[in-house]
Design an enzyme around this catalytic site. Structure first.
Site, short mmCIF file in Angstrom:
data_model
loop_
_atom_site.label_atom_id
_atom_site.label_comp_id
_atom_site.label_asym_id
_atom_site.label_seq_id
_atom_site.Cartn_x
_atom_site.Cartn_y
_atom_site.Cartn_z
N TYR A 101 -1.03 -2.09 3.81
CA TYR A 101 -2.26 -2.04 3.14
C TYR A 101 -1.69 -2.58 1.65
CZ TYR A 101 -6.13 -1.30 0.09
OH TYR A 101 -7.03 -1.34 -1.02
N GLU A 189 -7.86 -7.32 -1.71
CA GLU A 189 -7.37 -6.29 -0.59
C GLU A 189 -6.62 -7.43 0.50
OE1 GLU A 189 -9.56 -2.37 -0.73
OE2 GLU A 189 -9.97 -3.62 0.63
#
Length: 381
Positions: A101, A189
Site C-alpha cells: 500500500y 493512493e
C-alpha cells in the site's frame, strides 16, 4: 472531485507509474472484445466510488471468454452499495507475489503532507490502521521542499518492503507524491501496488481525489469532472453546489456545515441507523437551496426518512425556518418524514415558525436523530 479508477490510472501511467493494460467498457460486447485483444486472464472492475468492490461482487477475474461474458453480464447494470454500475474497466490480471500500500494525504494534526507505506496492501487501509497500526510507515513532508528521495527510502524500509523491490517502490512513492502535489489532490493512493515474480511493481488500483477549489488551475482535470459523477444524485449535487457523498443507508441527512453533518452521521450510527448521505448545503438556508437539498434526498430511493440539523449563525433561525416551510410547501406531498432540529441565533423563534403539519420538530439533536432513525425503521416495515 473524486476520480474514477480508470481516470486516476491514466494520470499515473502518464507520470511513469507502471499500470496494467486496460480498457474502459460500457457494454458486455465491449468487455468481450477487450478480453480477446488483451488475452486471458483479465479482471472486470466496476467503476464506482465505493470501497470493497471485490467483496461486493464488483470485481471478477475471467480466464476465458465464457467467464468474461458472465462476469460482464453480472457487473454491468448491478447496484453496488447504492451505485448503478454503467461502466467497467477490463484489465490484464497481474501474477503477483506480494501486495503493498502506498498513500499520500494531508496530516491535519501536524499541518503537513504525509506519505504512507504498508506491506499489508490489498485490504482496507482503515482495517490495517485499526488492527495493526505498526504495519504502516509514515513520513511527514515539508511542503516547501517536497518529498526527498531519502524520505521515500526510509518509509519503504520501515514498512518492511523486501530489498529487491525497495528501489522501485521508493521511485513509485516519489512519483505519487509529485502527482498529489502537482494536481492539488487531497488523497492519492495505490492499493495494492503488486509485486510480480519478476520483481516488477504494478499499480493494480489507483485513487486520487482533487480539491474542487483548485480545478480552475487544472483544466484537464476539470474536463473529467462530469465523467467522474457516478449517478444523477452526484451530478445534481455538482449543479447545486452542494458538498455531497452518497452512502448506503436509509436516513437522509441535511445540514449547514461539514461539522454539523459529520456529527449527525455519527449520531445516526450511534442510535442504530444507517446514514444515506452526507449533504452540506453551506451557509444560508433560503427556500430554493433547501428545496434543492430535499429534491436530492427525496430522489434517493434508499432514503426512508430525513433529518435536518441546522445551526443559525449569521443566518438567523427564523429565516431558516421560513426557508424550510417555503421549500416543503413546494411539494404536493411530502414523500418521506422530515425531522428538524434548530439551534443558534433566533432558534426559539424558528421553532415556533416551523410548520408542524409538514415537519416533525425536536429540540435537541439527539432527539431529532432518534426520531429520524425510528421513522426509517417504520419505513422499512
Amino acid at each position: 472531485m473524486r476520480l474514477h479508477e480508470y481516470q486516476a490510472k491514466g494520470l499515473f501511467a502518464d507520470a511513469g507509474i507502471p499500470t496494467p493494460d486496460s480498457r474502459l467498457a460500457t457494454s458486455v460486447d465491449e468487455v468481450v472484445d477487450a478480453g480477446r485483444d488483451m488475452g486471458y486472464p483479465v479482471a472486470v472492475k466496476a467503476q464506482v466510488h465505493v470501497g470493497g468492490r471485490g467483496k461486493a461482487g464488483g470485481i471478477e477475474i475471467a480466464t476465458d471468454e465464457d467467464e468474461l461474458r458472465e462476469a460482464a453480464e453480472s457487473i454491468i447494470g448491478m447496484d453496488l452499495k447504492g451505485y448503478h454500475v454503467d461502466r467497467v474497466l477490463v484489465e490484464s490480471a497481474v501474477d503477483f507475489t506480494n501486495e503493498l500500500y502506498l498513500g499520500v494525504t494531508l496530516d491535519r494534526g501536524e499541518g503537513e503532507p504525509v506519505v504512507m507505506v504498508s506491506s499489508e496492501g490489498g485490504v482496507d487501509i482503515e482495517e490495517v490502521a485499526a488492527e495493526t497500526p505498526e504495519a504502516i510507515a509514515r513520513e511527514g513532508v515539508d511542503p516547501a521542499y517536497g518529498l526527498h528521495p531519502f524520505q521515500a527510502r526510509k518509509a519503504v524500509y520501515e514498512a518492511g518492503v523486501p530489498g529487491d523491490v525497495a528501489r522501485a517502490v521508493s521511485s513509485v512513492l516519489e512519483t505519487l507524491y509529485d502527482l498529489w502535489e502537482n494536481n492539488d489532490a487531497s488523497e492519492a493512493e495505490i492499493n495494492p501496488l503488486m509485486v510480480t515474480s519478476e520483481g516488477d511493481v504494478v499499480a493494480a488500483d489507483a485513487v486520487m481525489n482533487v480539491d474542487d477549489d483548485a480545478l480552475f488551475r487544472h483544466p484537464d482535470l476539470a474536463e473529467m469532472e462530469e465523467e467522474s459523477y457516478t449517478d444523477d444524485l452526484e451530478r445534481k449535487a455538482g449543479e447545486y453546489g452542494f458538498d455531497y457523498v452518497r452512502l448506503s443507508g436509509n436516513v437522509g441527512i441535511i445540514g449547514n456545515g461539514a461539522g454539523l453533518v459529520m456529527t449527525t452521521l455519527d449520531l445516526v450510527d450511534y442510535y442504530g441507523g444507517e446514514p444515506a448521505n452526507f449533504l452540506d448545503i453551506g451557509g444560508g438556508a433560503k427556500a430554493e437551496r433547501v428545496a434543492n437539498a430535499l429534491d436530492m434526498v427525496f430522489s434517493d430511493p434508499n432514503v426512508d426518512s430525513v433529518v435536518f440539523n441546522i445551526f443559525g449563525g449569521i443566518t438567523r433561525g427564523d429565516e431558516v425556518a421560513r426557508g424550510i416551510n417555503d421549500a416543503l410547501a413546494q411539494f404536493d406531498e411530502i414523500p418521506k418524514p422530515v425531522v428538524v432540529r434548530l439551534a443558534g441565533t433566533n432558534a426559539e423563534e424558528g421553532m415556533e415558525i416551523l410548520n408542524t403539519e409538514l415537519v416533525q420538530v425536536e429540540r435537541t439533536l439527539e432527539e431529532a436523530v432518534q426520531r429520524a432513525v425510528a421513522n426509517a425503521e417504520e419505513g422499512n416495515l
